[in-house]
Design a protein around this motif. Structure first.
Motif, short mmCIF file in Angstrom:
data_model
loop_
_atom_site.label_atom_id
_atom_site.label_comp_id
_atom_site.label_asym_id
_atom_site.label_seq_id
_atom_site.Cartn_x
_atom_site.Cartn_y
_atom_site.Cartn_z
N ALA A 53 -15.84 19.13 -18.57
CA ALA A 53 -14.69 19.41 -17.71
C ALA A 53 -15.14 19.68 -16.28
CB ALA A 53 -13.91 20.59 -18.24
N MET A 54 -16.29 20.35 -16.12
CA MET A 54 -16.78 20.63 -14.77
C MET A 54 -17.12 19.32 -14.07
SD MET A 54 -16.43 23.81 -14.48
CE MET A 54 -17.31 24.38 -13.04
N GLY A 64 -12.15 25.30 -7.17
CA GLY A 64 -12.06 26.27 -8.27
C GLY A 64 -12.67 25.73 -9.54
N GLY A 65 -12.82 26.56 -10.54
CA GLY A 65 -13.49 26.11 -11.76
C GLY A 65 -12.71 26.50 -13.00
N PRO A 66 -12.57 25.58 -13.96
CA PRO A 66 -11.80 25.91 -15.16
C PRO A 66 -12.66 26.49 -16.27
CG PRO A 66 -12.32 23.59 -15.18
CD PRO A 66 -13.00 24.17 -13.97
N ARG A 67 -13.95 26.76 -15.97
CA ARG A 67 -14.87 27.23 -17.01
C ARG A 67 -14.28 28.40 -17.82
NH1 ARG A 67 -20.61 26.87 -16.91
NH2 ARG A 67 -20.45 26.06 -14.82
N GLY A 68 -13.93 29.46 -17.10
CA GLY A 68 -13.41 30.65 -17.77
C GLY A 68 -12.10 30.35 -18.49
N ALA A 69 -11.28 29.49 -17.86
CA ALA A 69 -9.97 29.19 -18.46
C ALA A 69 -10.14 28.38 -19.75
CB ALA A 69 -9.10 28.44 -17.46
#
Ligand SMILES: C[S@@+](CC[C@H](N)C(=O)[O-])C[C@H]1O[C@@H](n2cnc3c(N)ncnc32)[C@H](O)[C@@H]1O
Length: 468
Positions: A53-54, A64-69
């Protein structure tokens, strides 16, 4: 098994770049599908999906980054899968394995967002439809839209129907609820709720370098609220989790991430300076670090594990702490050909187990474990106990530990061992730990998951002979 009607090569036909919500849902759906279909752990599945995803995010140059999400949606969906799936999947014409696992996972992730997040429902439905395309399920995009819209109309009745069953209401497999009911009838509902709670980030402070009261002040100076854990002098919990890199003293090894119940292993075994200590089943080294830190002077620690890759992590973890141990790869069920023949004063046997005490941290366990696994764990635990016992000197102590809450892996194993080992006796709870919420459980003590920490079992066995 794939539904051929929906299977399409990975890619997206639309020229519109996917939004973060779409990337998050598709990444989480892939990770959930890997757990459901391939039996991967959530950690392994997430590592792959987050990286992908990254990459996608960089491709479309979004901020922004969706890692945590992705992690949050994946773990949340796994936590509630056994409640959400029975509510939403019956809306499919073919709710079972004939439907592509990614489609089932995507619907569960979307419904998780609808039920357990503050995102606008319409945004979630739109993102799920786009995510279907991103997952190569273009033909199922309309179906996703229709199913989720119907779910939104009927969700109260669908959930009410699912919730009639205790196991479904608490998103647990039925076999586990029955095993927990048999072991902990009075605590059952509390236990099921605790398994679905979000545990705090718990830290172990190296008291030889920093007092926990001073560490709490360091946290406060950075705007991080923490508190001491009653009865566990090394433990501190944070009200809000933060990346470890933001924790004061983490890089230099003054603190480590470890649940308070796990921290008890070192406090219970209480190694003395100069003792020869065996950390049996040591990887990834959380308790090895704790043993080295808690002793009032140097100890000679040997850390053994049969998994070479995991053993490497012991080395990395101890390096960060600035501590040393002898690391050995060996099967502790087998003959101790790695052993120099000098007996150990103390042994920690942190046996592999069902991990039913740490479900709140690893919700995938509810989907990965099977009832039939438990007998296999118990057999291996007994072999490990029998394999480690001859390595202990007369008068020495062996602490048996698991993060299971099932007596089959705990009391029953220790009982079977004691029955065949007349020179072994069970030691009482050490005085400093007597105030903890320990449930007597056969020849040992059980901590149940809850406010005080994860679920752990401890039994300290003494070998007849001269105490030093
Ligand atoms: C519960 S984990 C240990 C966690 C570790 N004590 C810690 O605190 O980080 C159990 C470990 O037992 C190891 N193990 C399983 N079977 C083993 C065997 N027969 N001999 C040695 N190690 C074994 C696994 O590789 C795994 O790392």
């Amino acid at each position: 098994m794939r539904n051929e009607r929906h299977a399409r090569p990975h890619g997206r036909p639309s020229s519109r770049p996917p939004g973060t919500a779409t990337l998050v849902l598709s990444g989480a759906a892939r990770a959930v599908a890997a757990v459901l279909e391939e039996g991967q752990s959530a950690d392994a599945a997430l590592a792959a999906q987050v990286a992908e995803a990254m990459e996608a995010l960089q491709e479309v140059q979004q901020q922004g980054g969706p890692r945590g999400a992705i992690q949050a949606v994946t773990l949340g969906t796994l936590r509630w899968y056994l409640r959400l799936a029975p509510a939403v999947l019956p809306l499919l014409a073919r709710p079972g394995a004939q439907t592509d696992v990614r489609l089932r996972a995507l619907l569960a992730c979307a419904v998780h967002q609808i039920e357990y997040s503050s995102h606008a429902q319409a945004t979630t439905v739109a993102a799920a439809v786009d995510a279907a395309r991103l997952l190569g399920l273009e033909r199922a995009a309309g179906l996703v839209n229709a199913v989720l819209r119907r779910y939104l109309r009927e969700r109260v009745a669908l959930l009410a129907s699912a919730d009639r069953d205790l196991a479904t209401r608490h998103a647990h497999p039925a076999w586990l609820v029955e095993a927990l009911r048999a072991a902990w009838p009075a605590e059952l509902e509390q236990l099921l709720a605790a398994n679905n709670a979000h545990p705090p980030l718990a830290l172990r402070v190296d008291l030889s370098r920093t007092r926990s009261v001073d560490y709490l002040q360091e946290l406060a100076a950075r705007g991080l609220a923490g508190e001491a854990v009653s009865g566990v002098p090394t433990a501190v919990t944070l009200s809000h989790p933060v990346p470890v890199a933001e924790l004061p003293g983490f890089a230099e090894g003054r603190v480590s991430v470890q649940d308070p119940s796990a921290q008890l292993a070192a406090l219970w075994l209480a190694p003395l300076p100069g003792e020869r200590v065996l950390d049996a089943c040591a990887a990834p080294g959380g308790k090895a670090g704790a043993l080295l830190e808690i002793a009032a002077g140097p100890i000679a620690l040997t850390a053994v594990d049969n998994d070479a890759a995991r053993l490497e992590r012991v080395g990395e973890n101890l390096k960060r702490l600035g501590r040393e141990a002898k690391l050995l790869q060996a099967d502790l069920c087998g003959p101790p050909d790695w052993w120099d023949g000098v007996p150990f004063d103390a042994i920690l046997l942190d046996a592999p187990c069902s991990a039913t005490g740490v479900i709140r941290r690893h919700p995938d366990i509810k989907l990965l474990r099977r009832a039939a696994d438990i007998a296999g764990f118990a057999a291996r635990q007994l072999l490990l106990l029998r394999g480690c016992w001859p390595l202990l000197r007369p008068g020495g102590r062996l602490l048996y530990a698991t993060c299971s809450v099932l007596p089959a892996e705990n009391a029953a194993v220790v009982r079977a061992f004691l029955a065949a080992t007349p020179e072994a006796t069970v030691a009482p709870v050490p005085e400093p730990l007597a105030g903890l919420p320990l449930h007597p459980c056969g020849p040992g003590w059980q901590l149940l998951p809850g406010a005080a920490g994860d679920g752990f079992y401890y039994a300290c066995l003494h070998k007849e002979g001269e105490a030093r």
